[in-house]
Motif scaffolding. Structure first.
Motif, PDB file in Angstrom:
ATOM      1  N   LEU A   1       0.837  -1.199   0.000  1.00 16.13           N
ATOM      2  CA  LEU A   1       0.000   0.000   0.000  1.00 16.13           C
ATOM      3  C   LEU A   1       0.873   1.250   0.000  1.00 16.13           C
ATOM      4  N   ASP A   2       1.904   1.272   0.831  1.00 15.09           N
ATOM      5  CA  ASP A   2       2.798   2.436   0.870  1.00 15.09           C
ATOM      6  C   ASP A   2       3.410   2.696  -0.498  1.00 15.09           C
ATOM      7  N   ALA A   3       3.836   1.639  -1.177  1.00 12.55           N
ATOM      8  CA  ALA A   3       4.451   1.798  -2.500  1.00 12.55           C
ATOM      9  C   ALA A   3       3.440   2.332  -3.513  1.00 12.55           C
ATOM     10  N   ALA A   4       2.200   1.861  -3.415  1.00 11.35           N
ATOM     11  CA  ALA A   4       1.160   2.314  -4.348  1.00 11.35           C
ATOM     12  C   ALA A   4       0.823   3.782  -4.121  1.00 11.35           C
ATOM     13  N   VAL A   5       0.798   4.206  -2.869  1.00 15.54           N
ATOM     14  CA  VAL A   5       0.527   5.615  -2.574  1.00 15.54           C
ATOM     15  C   VAL A   5       1.642   6.494  -3.142  1.00 15.54           C
ATOM     16  N   THR A   6       2.870   6.019  -3.024  1.00 13.23           N
ATOM     17  CA  THR A   6       3.994   6.770  -3.593  1.00 13.23           C
ATOM     18  C   THR A   6       3.852   6.876  -5.113  1.00 13.23           C
ATOM     19  N   ARG A   7       3.482   5.781  -5.758  1.00 13.31           N
ATOM     20  CA  ARG A   7       3.276   5.826  -7.210  1.00 13.31           C
ATOM     21  C   ARG A   7       2.178   6.817  -7.586  1.00 13.31           C
ATOM     22  N   LEU A   8       1.148   6.826  -6.790  1.00 13.19           N
ATOM     23  CA  LEU A   8       0.047   7.750  -7.068  1.00 13.19           C
ATOM     24  C   LEU A   8       0.509   9.198  -6.931  1.00 13.19           C
ATOM     25  N   ARG A   9       1.216   9.504  -5.859  1.00 10.20           N
ATOM     26  CA  ARG A   9       1.672  10.879  -5.642  1.00 10.20           C
ATOM     27  C   ARG A   9       2.631  11.317  -6.753  1.00 10.20           C
ATOM     28  N   ASP A  10       3.523  10.426  -7.143  1.00 11.58           N
ATOM     29  CA  ASP A  10       4.494  10.765  -8.191  1.00 11.58           C
ATOM     30  C   ASP A  10       3.820  10.916  -9.543  1.00 11.58           C
ATOM     31  N   GLY A  11       2.742  10.160  -9.766  1.00  8.84           N
ATOM     32  CA  GLY A  11       2.104  10.179 -11.072  1.00  8.84           C
ATOM     33  C   GLY A  11       1.139  11.315 -11.285  1.00  8.84           C
ATOM     34  N   LEU A  12       0.694  11.956 -10.231  1.00  7.40           N
ATOM     35  CA  LEU A  12      -0.305  13.006 -10.389  1.00  7.40           C
ATOM     36  C   LEU A  12       0.220  14.194 -11.180  1.00  7.40           C
ATOM     37  N   GLY A  13       1.498  14.490 -11.009  1.00  5.29           N
ATOM     38  CA  GLY A  13       2.052  15.642 -11.708  1.00  5.29           C
ATOM     39  C   GLY A  13       2.036  15.482 -13.213  1.00  5.29           C
ATOM     40  N   ALA A  14       2.135  14.235 -13.679  1.00 11.03           N
ATOM     41  CA  ALA A  14       2.166  13.987 -15.124  1.00 11.03           C
ATOM     42  C   ALA A  14       0.830  13.482 -15.644  1.00 11.03           C
ATOM     43  N   ALA A  15      -0.195  13.488 -14.821  1.00 14.42           N
ATOM     44  CA  ALA A  15      -1.489  12.946 -15.223  1.00 14.42           C
ATOM     45  C   ALA A  15      -2.093  13.773 -16.352  1.00 14.42           C
TER      46      ALA A  15
ATOM     47  N   ARG B   1      -8.113   7.423 -16.511  1.00  9.99           N
ATOM     48  CA  ARG B   1      -8.659   6.208 -15.904  1.00  9.99           C
ATOM     49  C   ARG B   1      -7.606   5.459 -15.086  1.00  9.99           C
ATOM     50  N   ARG B   2      -6.372   5.422 -15.545  1.00 10.67           N
ATOM     51  CA  ARG B   2      -5.316   4.754 -14.782  1.00 10.67           C
ATOM     52  C   ARG B   2      -5.126   5.425 -13.431  1.00 10.67           C
ATOM     53  N   VAL B   3      -5.118   6.747 -13.435  1.00 10.10           N
ATOM     54  CA  VAL B   3      -4.916   7.487 -12.185  1.00 10.10           C
ATOM     55  C   VAL B   3      -6.073   7.234 -11.227  1.00 10.10           C
TER      56      VAL B   3
ATOM     57  N   GLU C   1      -8.243   4.729 -11.176  1.00 15.40           N
ATOM     58  CA  GLU C   1      -8.258   3.341 -10.722  1.00 15.40           C
ATOM     59  C   GLU C   1      -7.279   3.134  -9.572  1.00 15.40           C
ATOM     60  N   LEU C   2      -6.063   3.631  -9.725  1.00 14.86           N
ATOM     61  CA  LEU C   2      -5.078   3.494  -8.650  1.00 14.86           C
ATOM     62  C   LEU C   2      -5.542   4.233  -7.400  1.00 14.86           C
ATOM     63  N   THR C   3      -6.128   5.405  -7.576  1.00 14.88           N
ATOM     64  CA  THR C   3      -6.641   6.156  -6.427  1.00 14.88           C
ATOM     65  C   THR C   3      -7.698   5.353  -5.685  1.00 14.88           C
ATOM     66  N   ALA C   4      -8.601   4.747  -6.426  1.00 20.83           N
ATOM     67  CA  ALA C   4      -9.661   3.965  -5.796  1.00 20.83           C
ATOM     68  C   ALA C   4      -9.092   2.768  -5.047  1.00 20.83           C
ATOM     69  N   LEU C   5      -8.140   2.088  -5.641  1.00 22.44           N
ATOM     70  CA  LEU C   5      -7.591   0.887  -5.013  1.00 22.44           C
ATOM     71  C   LEU C   5      -6.817   1.226  -3.736  1.00 22.44           C
ATOM     72  N   VAL C   6      -6.030   2.300  -3.764  1.00 23.19           N
ATOM     73  CA  VAL C   6      -5.288   2.637  -2.548  1.00 23.19           C
ATOM     74  C   VAL C   6      -6.242   3.150  -1.467  1.00 23.19           C
ATOM     75  N   LEU C   7      -7.307   3.817  -1.865  1.00 26.32           N
ATOM     76  CA  LEU C   7      -8.278   4.291  -0.890  1.00 26.32           C
ATOM     77  C   LEU C   7      -8.993   3.108  -0.242  1.00 26.32           C
ATOM     78  N   GLN C   8      -9.445   2.157  -1.043  1.00 24.17           N
ATOM     79  CA  GLN C   8     -10.087   0.974  -0.477  1.00 24.17           C
ATOM     80  C   GLN C   8      -9.113   0.183   0.387  1.00 24.17           C
ATOM     81  N   ALA C   9      -7.893   0.020  -0.097  1.00 25.32           N
ATOM     82  CA  ALA C   9      -6.904  -0.735   0.671  1.00 25.32           C
ATOM     83  C   ALA C   9      -6.608  -0.066   2.008  1.00 25.32           C
ATOM     84  N   SER C  10      -6.509   1.256   2.006  1.00 27.01           N
ATOM     85  CA  SER C  10      -6.216   1.955   3.259  1.00 27.01           C
ATOM     86  C   SER C  10      -7.332   1.762   4.276  1.00 27.01           C
ATOM     87  N   LEU C  11      -8.566   1.743   3.810  1.00 29.41           N
ATOM     88  CA  LEU C  11      -9.693   1.520   4.719  1.00 29.41           C
ATOM     89  C   LEU C  11      -9.688   0.099   5.262  1.00 29.41           C
ATOM     90  N   LEU C  12      -9.390  -0.883   4.420  1.00 31.51           N
ATOM     91  CA  LEU C  12      -9.365  -2.271   4.875  1.00 31.51           C
ATOM     92  C   LEU C  12      -8.196  -2.521   5.821  1.00 31.51           C
TER      93      LEU C  12
END
Length: 603
Positions: free
Chosen positions: A522-536, A542-544, A546-557
């Motif tokens: 989860l930590d690695a995915a959040v880092t990928r998300l933060r790094d990728g937002l600047g180039a989104a 849709r890729r951005v 989807e990753l946002t949704a998955l890390v959000l769901q994972a963080s809650l679980l």
């Protein structure tokens, strides 16, 4: 089948007037004829397992013994959902648990399930004129529709939370929708729009003072009458037009001001307007000052019909119990809501609420079809064992259970954010709600069709026939991704919010930070998300999302679910250990714990 003598028919006709209407007479005849040919000890609604029913008589009815078929699921308790009840308490509405449980038992009752089936099977019918030739533009619904609507409104699933001062009232409504969603999705449309209309209408306080007490009522009163003569109202919305769809700024419906301040007349058409028997509608039209929002009642204050010409009803893939129509306005009287030229900003308050309900209904469909699949596999045997005991089936069921729990948990988190935003004005929760609702709307509704297809397959050929109910759920699932903004619209909305709206990105990452350090994937995915937002970019939106949704769901679980659930979710959704289809959990997944939590009896 039996026949009737003249004397029997006359006797029926001479019964008291209350029993002599055509529908009741037809029902009486049909049931009495059926009774003449029905074996003793059986009724039309006999839902007992085969082993508990009286033996079939010999002769023409005895063809073969029915074995290895599951008993009917109903009655069951739709609220027996651990993730739902935990989320209800966690998000501040534990006080509503008894009501949610009661509603869950009603939703799973044989009666409510029959209402849902009948409402879907007997769709609405348009009547443009009465017998004398007067234009009436009414839609007739099967009685089961009205039973469902009456229960839904009475249980507070329409506008009631806006009049409830208790903390968590909006969470309680969402939890109620998650269990009542086990019945029929179609009637959830007018209750959802009624709920969503209240905050939008508040942009015009004088109108809100008149209509809000009626929109928040728990009384369902069908029929077209002057709004203030009724005990409760339902609201709809009319946004899209033929030429533009989601691009509402291309709308051509025109609003002309009258001599009376705030009153306009509309001329134009709408392409998708659902639940046309609602009492009032929020409609977008082009005023002199730009695209604006208007309140359009079906019946004017003096009791006369407003011009609301229903051209036809849509012949839809699913959502068949609900009427969706193409209305035409021609001199239609309307009241301005908010300022001219601010129509999108005004009605977006409604859209935020209905998008949450799309997430809620998708989660409800997931849970409903998972319960159906679990029930079938518990009672069906193949190759010497119950289906629920077959290793690969257990993998499929557990993977579906993960998806269902993630959807339910996110839904209730969104409802909690909405409750705290609208009640206390919590700015952090307001920003989180803004971004996370769009993310959830995109992802959960996208997962719905694949989920229901897999759950249907668990029943095999039995799931592919209409009487199983699974095809109805399968047809419903794609709708929730289309309504209130298709996937592309929501994905682009997420990018726009992250890039332009103050606090949106900060609120999202603050939420994700609450789970930091709990799972390296989860930590690695959040880092990928933060790094990728600047180039989104729009091309990769849709890729951005989807990753946002998955890390959000994972963080809650990770924060709230057992480690077996969180670990399997992170491994398969973020760690690359799962496949593209459901049922690809790795050998290390604790399937027994996952299934024991989601489907007791399958562990």
């Amino acid at each position: 089948m039996g026949t009737y003598s003249t004397e029997q028919v006359v006797a029926l006709l001479l019964r008291p007037q209350s029993e002599c209407n055509t529908a009741r007479m037809a029902s009486t005849l049909a049931h009495e004829q059926q009774d003449q040919g029905r074996p003793a000890g059986r009724t039309p609604q006999d839902r007992r397992p085969a082993a508990e029913r009286p033996p079939q008589p010999a002769g023409q009815y005895a063809t073969h013994d029915v074995t290895n078929q599951p008993p009917p699921l109903s009655p069951y308790d739709a609220s027996e959902d651990t993730a739902l009840l935990e989320g209800l308490r966690r998000e501040g509405a534990g006080w509503a648990e008894e009501d949610v449980r009661r509603l869950g038992r009603l939703a799973g009752s044989a009666q409510a399930q029959e209402w849902a089936e009948q409402a879907d099977r007997n769709g609405p019918e348009l009547r443009t004129h009465d017998r004398y030739g007067h234009r009436i533009d009414e839609v007739d619904f099967h009685p089961s529709w009205h039973h469902l609507m009456r229960a839904s409104v009475a249980e507070g699933l329409a506008g009631a939370p806006w009049a409830d001062a208790r903390t968590g009232a909006h969470v309680a409504r969402t939890a109620g929708g998650l269990v009542w969603g086990h019945t029929d999705a179609g009637h959830g449309c007018p209750t959802s729009m009624t709920y969503a209309a209240v905050p939008a209408l508040r942009a015009q306080p004088d109108l809100a003072a008149v209509y809000e007490p009626l929109l928040t009522s728990r009384v369902y009163e069908p029929g077209l009458r002057a709004p203030t003569e009724k005990q409760g109202l339902l609201a709809g919305m009319g946004m899209t037009e033929k030429q533009g769809g989601s691009d509402v700024r291309t709308n051509t419906t025109a609003a002309a001001p009258t001599a009376e301040p705030g009153v306009y007349t509309l001329r134009g058409h709408k392409w998708f307007t659902s639940a046309p028997m609602c009492d009032v509608f929020l409609v977008l039209a082009q005023a002199p000052g730009g695209l604006s929002c208007f309140l359009v009642p079906r019946v004017l204050p003096d009791g006369s019909r407003n011009a609301f010409r229903i051209q036809r009803l849509k012949d839809k893939l699913g959502n068949r119990s609900n009427a969706s129509c193409e209305p035409e306005f021609d001199g239609t009287v309307a009241w301005l809501v908010g300022a001219e030229g601010r129509g999108v900003k005004t009605i977006i308050e409604m859209v935020n609420c209905t998008r949450l309900d799309c997430v809620m209904m998708s989660a409800a469909l997931m849970r409903k079809t998972l319960v159906e699949a679990g029930h079938h596999t518990l009672h069906r045997r193949a190759f010497g064992a119950r289906l629920a005991d077959q290793p690969l089936m257990r993998n499929v069921l557990a993977d579906l259970a993960l998806e269902s729990e993630a959807a339910t948990t996110l839904t209730l988190r969104l409802a909690g954010a909405a409750d705290r935003a609208v009640r206390g004005g919590d700015q952090q929760e307001t920003a989180f709600r803004r971004i996370a609702t769009a993310v959830g709307k995109y992802w959960v509704t996208k997962r719905g069709p694949a989920f229901t297809a897999e759950a249907l397959e668990c029943l095999g050929g039995n799931g592919y026939v209409e009487e199983s109910g699974m095809p109805r759920h399968y047809r419903e699932a794609p709708l929730l991704s289309i309504w209130e903004g298709s996937g592309n619209v929501n994905a682009l909305d997420v990018l726009r919010a992250l890039g332009r709206e103050p606090g949106a990105a900060e609120a999202l990452f603050a939420e994700l930070a609450l789970a930091r350090g709990a799972d390296t994937r989860l930590d690695a995915a959040v880092t990928r998300l933060r790094d990728g937002l600047g180039a989104a970019s729009p091309f990769g939106a849709r890729r951005v999302v989807e990753l946002t949704a998955l890390v959000l769901q994972a963080s809650l679980l990770v924060r709230h679910a057992p480690s077996a659930v969180a670990d399997a979710f992170c491994a398969t959704r973020l760690g690359g250990e799962g496949g593209h289809a459901f049922g690809t959990l790795p050998d290390t997944a604790d399937v027994d714990t996952i299934l024991g939590r989601a489907l007791p009896g399958t562990a």
